[in-house]
Design a protein around this motif. Structure first.
Motif, PDB file in Angstrom:
ATOM      1  N   GLY A 243       0.812  -1.212   0.000  1.00 24.32           N
ATOM      2  CA  GLY A 243       0.000   0.000   0.000  1.00 24.32           C
ATOM      3  C   GLY A 243       0.845   1.260   0.000  1.00 24.32           C
ATOM      4  O   GLY A 243       0.560   2.219  -0.732  1.00 24.32           O
ATOM      5  N   ARG A 244       1.901   1.265   0.806  1.00 20.84           N
ATOM      6  CA  ARG A 244       2.799   2.418   0.842  1.00 20.84           C
ATOM      7  C   ARG A 244       3.499   2.602  -0.510  1.00 20.84           C
ATOM      8  O   ARG A 244       3.588   3.717  -1.031  1.00 20.84           O
ATOM      9  N   ALA A 245       3.978   1.496  -1.070  1.00 23.00           N
ATOM     10  CA  ALA A 245       4.685   1.567  -2.347  1.00 23.00           C
ATOM     11  C   ALA A 245       3.758   2.071  -3.457  1.00 23.00           C
ATOM     12  O   ALA A 245       4.147   2.930  -4.261  1.00 23.00           O
ATOM     13  N   ALA A 246       2.536   1.546  -3.492  1.00 18.62           N
ATOM     14  CA  ALA A 246       1.582   1.960  -4.524  1.00 18.62           C
ATOM     15  C   ALA A 246       1.231   3.437  -4.399  1.00 18.62           C
ATOM     16  O   ALA A 246       1.131   4.156  -5.402  1.00 18.62           O
ATOM     17  N   PHE A 247       1.068   3.901  -3.163  1.00 18.39           N
ATOM     18  CA  PHE A 247       0.742   5.310  -2.945  1.00 18.39           C
ATOM     19  C   PHE A 247       1.872   6.202  -3.432  1.00 18.39           C
ATOM     20  O   PHE A 247       1.649   7.180  -4.144  1.00 18.39           O
ATOM     21  N   LEU A 248       3.087   5.864  -3.064  1.00 13.10           N
ATOM     22  CA  LEU A 248       4.236   6.683  -3.439  1.00 13.10           C
ATOM     23  C   LEU A 248       4.507   6.620  -4.940  1.00 13.10           C
ATOM     24  O   LEU A 248       4.989   7.591  -5.534  1.00 13.10           O
ATOM     25  N   GLU A 249       4.185   5.460  -5.555  1.00  9.38           N
ATOM     26  CA  GLU A 249       4.404   5.290  -6.995  1.00  9.38           C
ATOM     27  C   GLU A 249       3.199   5.708  -7.830  1.00  9.38           C
ATOM     28  O   GLU A 249       3.218   5.608  -9.055  1.00  9.38           O
ATOM     29  N   LYS A 250       2.122   6.136  -7.136  1.00 16.64           N
ATOM     30  CA  LYS A 250       0.903   6.621  -7.800  1.00 16.64           C
ATOM     31  C   LYS A 250       0.314   5.568  -8.745  1.00 16.64           C
ATOM     32  O   LYS A 250       0.033   5.825  -9.914  1.00 16.64           O
ATOM     33  N   ARG A 251       0.122   4.360  -8.199  1.00 16.37           N
ATOM     34  CA  ARG A 251      -0.492   3.282  -8.973  1.00 16.37           C
ATOM     35  C   ARG A 251      -1.463   2.535  -8.074  1.00 16.37           C
ATOM     36  O   ARG A 251      -1.423   2.639  -6.845  1.00 16.37           O
ATOM     37  N   PRO A 252      -2.389   1.759  -8.640  1.00 21.78           N
ATOM     38  CA  PRO A 252      -3.320   0.994  -7.810  1.00 21.78           C
ATOM     39  C   PRO A 252      -2.573  -0.097  -7.036  1.00 21.78           C
ATOM     40  O   PRO A 252      -1.670  -0.747  -7.590  1.00 21.78           O
ATOM     41  N   PRO A 253      -2.916  -0.316  -5.762  1.00 16.13           N
ATOM     42  CA  PRO A 253      -2.240  -1.369  -5.004  1.00 16.13           C
ATOM     43  C   PRO A 253      -2.717  -2.757  -5.423  1.00 16.13           C
ATOM     44  O   PRO A 253      -3.839  -2.930  -5.917  1.00 16.13           O
ATOM     45  N   ARG A 254      -1.865  -3.751  -5.225  1.00 15.67           N
ATOM     46  CA  ARG A 254      -2.208  -5.147  -5.501  1.00 15.67           C
ATOM     47  C   ARG A 254      -2.127  -5.908  -4.174  1.00 15.67           C
ATOM     48  O   ARG A 254      -1.093  -6.464  -3.819  1.00 15.67           O
ATOM     49  N   PHE A 255      -3.240  -5.941  -3.473  1.00 13.64           N
ATOM     50  CA  PHE A 255      -3.281  -6.565  -2.149  1.00 13.64           C
ATOM     51  C   PHE A 255      -3.466  -8.076  -2.251  1.00 13.64           C
ATOM     52  O   PHE A 255      -4.192  -8.576  -3.116  1.00 13.64           O
ATOM     53  N   THR A 256      -2.825  -8.813  -1.353  1.00 15.86           N
ATOM     54  CA  THR A 256      -2.891 -10.278  -1.347  1.00 15.86           C
ATOM     55  C   THR A 256      -3.506 -10.829  -0.065  1.00 15.86           C
ATOM     56  O   THR A 256      -3.746 -12.029   0.021  1.00 15.86           O
ATOM     57  N   GLY A 257      -3.706  -9.979   0.931  1.00 14.52           N
ATOM     58  CA  GLY A 257      -4.233 -10.451   2.215  1.00 14.52           C
ATOM     59  C   GLY A 257      -3.146 -11.002   3.132  1.00 14.52           C
ATOM     60  O   GLY A 257      -3.440 -11.579   4.170  1.00 14.52           O
ATOM     61  N   ARG A 258      -1.870 -10.805   2.771  1.00 17.07           N
ATOM     62  CA  ARG A 258      -0.773 -11.299   3.603  1.00 17.07           C
ATOM     63  C   ARG A 258      -0.126 -10.125   4.331  1.00 17.07           C
ATOM     64  O   ARG A 258      -0.022  -9.019   3.807  1.00 17.07           O
TER      65      ARG A 258
END
Length: 258
Positions: A243-258
């Motif tokens: 989530g942090r990486a996606a926010f900083l990279e301005k892209r949708p997050p890819r969550f896995t539940g882990r």
């Protein structure tokens, strides 16, 4: 009039008893980091001459949240990454002097919570509120959840936190998140601070503390421990990292539940 400046927070004591706290981190839209929070915490030490607090952001933005480049998993000592934020906002919320947030532009995450920690909020037509922890893989602090719930009610608080619903100034005013929304928000906030500072300080601080006690939740030790466990697990998760990486990279997050 005296004024002190620091890299992250400017502190101005006005002659009418109003202390002005201005967040200044323009490169990151006034996002908070630990150094700024330490400065803010020091400025929140009660003083007899401080009868009202005005919290605002420099450069047309209130606060873009907590600086995510400083946010990571829990420390080996069990401290959560936002413990210093939680403590600082509790200090603001429980300060004997009443506080006013001048919310121009965005109030996101910790910025939202900073505004909610004040007794009153004055916005402008361009004001926007957003709570994104669900997009970051983070379980937000129970103190922050409780503040939002007291302001807008449980159902609307769930929309803000679970749906990451963005509120514009009109909706924030309708929901009770803003107390006023004006074209000249600064003048309205200044006038409100002057009114608060002009009343009997003992009466104001006594009633403010009474309101705080009446609205405080009564969680037991085991319940608080469970909430802290949930938050620690979320901060340490792969989803929080993503989530942090996606926010900083301005892209949708890819969550896995882990």
């Amino acid at each position: 009039m005296t004024m002190e400046k620091s890299p992250g927070v400017e502190v101005e004591d006005r002659e009418d008893g109003v202390r002005v706290l201005t967040l200044s981190n323009l490169a990151r839209r006034n996002a908070l980091n630990d150094a700024m929070l330490a400065r803010l915490d020091a400025a929140l030490e009660p003083a007899p001459h401080v009868r009202a607090l005005l919290v605002r952001g420099a450069g047309g933005t209130f606060c873009a949240g907590y600086d995510l480049t400083h946010l990571g998993p829990p420390g080996e000592d069990g401290r959560l990454p936002d413990d210093i934020l939680v403590d600082c906002l509790l200090k603001l919320e429980r300060h004997p002097a009443p506080s006013v947030a001048l919310v121009r532009g965005a109030a996101v995450g910790a910025g939202f919570d900073l505004a909610a920690s004040c007794d009153f909020r004055v916005g402008a037509p361009e004001t926007v509120f957003l709570m994104p922890p669900a997009k970051l893989g983070i379980v937000y602090s129970p103190e922050g959840l409780a503040r939002a719930t007291r302001l807008v009610g449980l159902s609307r608080a769930k929309q803000l936190f679970l749906m990451a619903r963005k509120l514009d100034a009109r909706e924030a005013l309708d929901w009770g998140l803003l107390d006023a929304c004006e074209e000249d928000a600064e003048a309205r906030a200044d006038a409100l601070c002057a009114t608060l500072a002009g009343h009997a300080p003992g009466a104001v601080s006594g009633m403010k503390e009474s309101f705080g006690l009446l609205g405080r939740s009564s969680l037991g030790d085991s319940e608080r421990a469970r909430l802290r466990e949930l938050r620690a697990r979320a901060f340490a998760s792969e989803d929080a990292k993503e989530g942090r990486a996606a926010f900083l990279e301005k892209r949708p997050p890819r969550f896995t539940g882990r």
